[in-house]
Design a protein around this motif. Structure first.
Motif, PDB file in Angstrom:
ATOM      1  N   ASP A   1       0.852  -1.190   0.000  1.00  0.00           N
ATOM      2  CA  ASP A   1       0.000   0.000   0.000  1.00  0.00           C
ATOM      3  C   ASP A   1       0.892   1.246   0.000  1.00  0.00           C
ATOM      4  O   ASP A   1       2.119   1.145  -0.074  1.00  0.00           O
ATOM      5  N   GLU A   2       0.286   2.429   0.098  1.00  0.00           N
ATOM      6  CA  GLU A   2       1.068   3.658  -0.058  1.00  0.00           C
ATOM      7  C   GLU A   2       2.042   3.880   1.096  1.00  0.00           C
ATOM      8  O   GLU A   2       2.956   4.698   0.993  1.00  0.00           O
ATOM      9  N   HIS A   3       1.862   3.127   2.195  1.00  0.00           N
ATOM     10  CA  HIS A   3       2.805   3.233   3.319  1.00  0.00           C
ATOM     11  C   HIS A   3       3.828   2.093   3.327  1.00  0.00           C
ATOM     12  O   HIS A   3       4.492   1.851   4.335  1.00  0.00           O
ATOM     13  N   ASN A   4       3.889   1.373   2.206  1.00  0.00           N
ATOM     14  CA  ASN A   4       4.783   0.210   2.061  1.00  0.00           C
ATOM     15  C   ASN A   4       4.427  -0.953   2.983  1.00  0.00           C
ATOM     16  O   ASN A   4       5.270  -1.809   3.264  1.00  0.00           O
ATOM     17  N   ILE A   5       3.181  -0.957   3.461  1.00  0.00           N
ATOM     18  CA  ILE A   5       2.703  -2.127   4.213  1.00  0.00           C
ATOM     19  C   ILE A   5       2.473  -3.265   3.234  1.00  0.00           C
ATOM     20  O   ILE A   5       1.881  -3.068   2.161  1.00  0.00           O
ATOM     21  N   PHE A   6       2.960  -4.450   3.597  1.00  0.00           N
ATOM     22  CA  PHE A   6       2.844  -5.626   2.729  1.00  0.00           C
ATOM     23  C   PHE A   6       1.404  -6.127   2.695  1.00  0.00           C
ATOM     24  O   PHE A   6       0.838  -6.481   3.732  1.00  0.00           O
ATOM     25  N   LYS A   7       0.796  -6.147   1.497  1.00  0.00           N
ATOM     26  CA  LYS A   7      -0.615  -6.545   1.368  1.00  0.00           C
ATOM     27  C   LYS A   7      -0.788  -7.931   0.758  1.00  0.00           C
ATOM     28  O   LYS A   7      -1.879  -8.504   0.838  1.00  0.00           O
ATOM     29  N   GLY A   8       0.260  -8.468   0.111  1.00  0.00           N
ATOM     30  CA  GLY A   8       0.139  -9.780  -0.525  1.00  0.00           C
ATOM     31  C   GLY A   8       1.071  -9.894  -1.718  1.00  0.00           C
ATOM     32  O   GLY A   8       1.981  -9.073  -1.877  1.00  0.00           O
ATOM     33  N   ILE A   9       0.846 -10.920  -2.536  1.00  0.00           N
ATOM     34  CA  ILE A   9       1.676 -11.102  -3.727  1.00  0.00           C
ATOM     35  C   ILE A   9       0.795 -11.407  -4.951  1.00  0.00           C
ATOM     36  O   ILE A   9      -0.312 -11.937  -4.813  1.00  0.00           O
ATOM     37  N   VAL A  10       1.316 -11.042  -6.122  1.00  0.00           N
ATOM     38  CA  VAL A  10       0.726 -11.488  -7.392  1.00  0.00           C
ATOM     39  C   VAL A  10       1.732 -12.438  -8.007  1.00  0.00           C
ATOM     40  O   VAL A  10       2.921 -12.112  -8.099  1.00  0.00           O
ATOM     41  N   THR A  11       1.273 -13.636  -8.402  1.00  0.00           N
ATOM     42  CA  THR A  11       2.200 -14.644  -8.899  1.00  0.00           C
ATOM     43  C   THR A  11       1.997 -14.906 -10.391  1.00  0.00           C
ATOM     44  O   THR A  11       0.920 -14.662 -10.940  1.00  0.00           O
ATOM     45  N   ARG A  12       3.068 -15.421 -11.021  1.00  0.00           N
ATOM     46  CA  ARG A  12       2.947 -15.854 -12.413  1.00  0.00           C
ATOM     47  C   ARG A  12       1.835 -16.890 -12.528  1.00  0.00           C
ATOM     48  O   ARG A  12       1.110 -16.934 -13.512  1.00  0.00           O
ATOM     49  N   ARG A  13       1.714 -17.732 -11.506  1.00  0.00           N
ATOM     50  CA  ARG A  13       0.707 -18.803 -11.534  1.00  0.00           C
ATOM     51  C   ARG A  13      -0.707 -18.239 -11.694  1.00  0.00           C
ATOM     52  O   ARG A  13      -1.476 -18.688 -12.546  1.00  0.00           O
ATOM     53  N   GLU A  14      -1.054 -17.239 -10.862  1.00  0.00           N
ATOM     54  CA  GLU A  14      -2.411 -16.671 -10.935  1.00  0.00           C
ATOM     55  C   GLU A  14      -2.626 -15.954 -12.261  1.00  0.00           C
ATOM     56  O   GLU A  14      -3.717 -16.001 -12.840  1.00  0.00           O
ATOM     57  N   ILE A  15      -1.581 -15.283 -12.758  1.00  0.00           N
ATOM     58  CA  ILE A  15      -1.696 -14.590 -14.051  1.00  0.00           C
ATOM     59  C   ILE A  15      -1.904 -15.597 -15.181  1.00  0.00           C
ATOM     60  O   ILE A  15      -2.718 -15.384 -16.085  1.00  0.00           O
ATOM     61  N   LEU A  16      -1.189 -16.728 -15.112  1.00  0.00           N
ATOM     62  CA  LEU A  16      -1.349 -17.744 -16.160  1.00  0.00           C
ATOM     63  C   LEU A  16      -2.758 -18.325 -16.168  1.00  0.00           C
ATOM     64  O   LEU A  16      -3.319 -18.627 -17.219  1.00  0.00           O
ATOM     65  N   LYS A  17      -3.350 -18.464 -14.972  1.00  0.00           N
ATOM     66  CA  LYS A  17      -4.745 -18.933 -14.913  1.00  0.00           C
ATOM     67  C   LYS A  17      -5.642 -17.948 -15.662  1.00  0.00           C
ATOM     68  O   LYS A  17      -6.517 -18.343 -16.429  1.00  0.00           O
ATOM     69  N   ALA A  18      -5.417 -16.650 -15.430  1.00  0.00           N
ATOM     70  CA  ALA A  18      -6.229 -15.619 -16.087  1.00  0.00           C
ATOM     71  C   ALA A  18      -5.975 -15.619 -17.595  1.00  0.00           C
ATOM     72  O   ALA A  18      -6.904 -15.420 -18.386  1.00  0.00           O
ATOM     73  N   VAL A  19      -4.725 -15.853 -18.010  1.00  0.00           N
ATOM     74  CA  VAL A  19      -4.402 -15.913 -19.433  1.00  0.00           C
ATOM     75  C   VAL A  19      -5.159 -17.074 -20.085  1.00  0.00           C
ATOM     76  O   VAL A  19      -5.779 -16.922 -21.142  1.00  0.00           O
ATOM     77  N   ASN A  20      -5.144 -18.236 -19.440  1.00  0.00           N
ATOM     78  CA  ASN A  20      -5.860 -19.400 -19.973  1.00  0.00           C
ATOM     79  C   ASN A  20      -7.337 -19.076 -20.154  1.00  0.00           C
ATOM     80  O   ASN A  20      -7.931 -19.359 -21.189  1.00  0.00           O
ATOM     81  N   ARG A  21      -7.923 -18.469 -19.120  1.00  0.00           N
ATOM     82  CA  ARG A  21      -9.350 -18.141 -19.180  1.00  0.00           C
ATOM     83  C   ARG A  21      -9.612 -17.144 -20.311  1.00  0.00           C
ATOM     84  O   ARG A  21     -10.569 -17.300 -21.082  1.00  0.00           O
ATOM     85  N   THR A  22      -8.736 -16.138 -20.421  1.00  0.00           N
ATOM     86  CA  THR A  22      -8.901 -15.102 -21.442  1.00  0.00           C
ATOM     87  C   THR A  22      -8.825 -15.681 -22.857  1.00  0.00           C
ATOM     88  O   THR A  22      -9.667 -15.403 -23.700  1.00  0.00           O
ATOM     89  N   PHE A  23      -7.823 -16.517 -23.113  1.00  0.00           N
ATOM     90  CA  PHE A  23      -7.691 -17.131 -24.444  1.00  0.00           C
ATOM     91  C   PHE A  23      -8.940 -17.944 -24.783  1.00  0.00           C
ATOM     92  O   PHE A  23      -9.421 -17.923 -25.908  1.00  0.00           O
TER      93      PHE A  23
END
Lengths: 163, 163
Positions: free
Chosen positions: A120-142
């Motif tokens: 977030d804007e205070h550099n508090i750690f909120k989580g991660i975005v992974t290649r794995r989750e993006i690839l799932k979205a790519v599969n769905r999109t295609f």
């Protein structure tokens, strides 16, 4: 640029794209390497976020960073693990993203990082975005692009742009 | 299904998608874990292919597999590293692909694996396909779809299929 149509499909399950902080193993920058070694090896992760006491993101620590401190000229020595802390070996030159960042930036940064810390804007750690989750979205999109039966010729060579 | 148009864009730089065997670090199944530990930590990889003497692919070895053999009830002990071999701890339940496999299969398998070993019909190790290379192709594909100025409305809701 990414067309609005593709972006909408990619972000359909946007909420599941970020793995929230509470589900991501982490270590504290002040932890001895021995502790970090145990966390990494037991969790089965190869790289995890490093936080300070205020939950600010300060770097990434990989199992490789830790074991490299065990390599001595005459073999493997584990005494360094109690003498050095996470802050001594962590990587601080790390690509991060802010909450609400552009999909396009995400996709580019993920070429060179298996996951991206989300702050977030205070550099508090909120989580991660992974290649794995993006690839799932790519599969769905295609698949959605195909299901909507976009005529192939039009998609690649729209009228007026044909070779 | 993936439309032919998207598939063509994804496979435009097909030759660069596979990292050839000669550029991928590997270990032999008969190697002592101590050797594998040094290869993994020096190469900076978290997981590498395991081959037999005939270059057949037989499994994957992660740095986590190795260091887990160092975890004893009373702390970290490196003596196991000279007593066990790669074959004792490697993962043999691994998704692989054949040369000339379908893009769709690749994309699905890469959701659960950071890279896929590519084998020929005799199980000779030919190289790997990584999420990284696929993401590069995805970026290029998304941009080409936009560059060709496919009308957004047509792309998502082609005539006759509009909601």
């Amino acid at each position: 640029m990414i067309s609005r149509a593709v972006e909408e499909l990619m972000l359909e399950n946007k909420s599941s794209m970020i793995i929230p902080a509470e589900n991501v193993a982490n270590v504290m920058s002040g932890n001895p390497l021995e502790h970090a070694f145990l966390v990494l090896s037991k969790a089965g992760y190869s790289k995890i976020p490093v936080l300070d006491k205020g939950d600010h993101f300060v770097g990434l620590l990989s199992l490789n960073d830790v074991v490299n401190k065990m390599l001595e000229i005459d073999g493997i020595d584990t005494t360094n693990l109690s003498e050095f802390s996470v802050a001594d070996v962590m990587d601080t030159d790390v690509a991060i993203v802010r909450e609400g960042c552009e999909l396009e930036d995400l996709l580019h940064l993920l070429v060179d990082a298996p996951f991206l810390p989300v702050l977030d804007e205070h550099n508090i750690f909120k989580g991660i975005v992974t290649r794995r989750e993006i690839l799932k979205a790519v599969n769905r999109t295609f698949h959605e692009l195909d299901k909507k039966r976009v005529p192939t010729e039009k998609l690649v060579f729209p009228a007026g742009l044909a070779k």
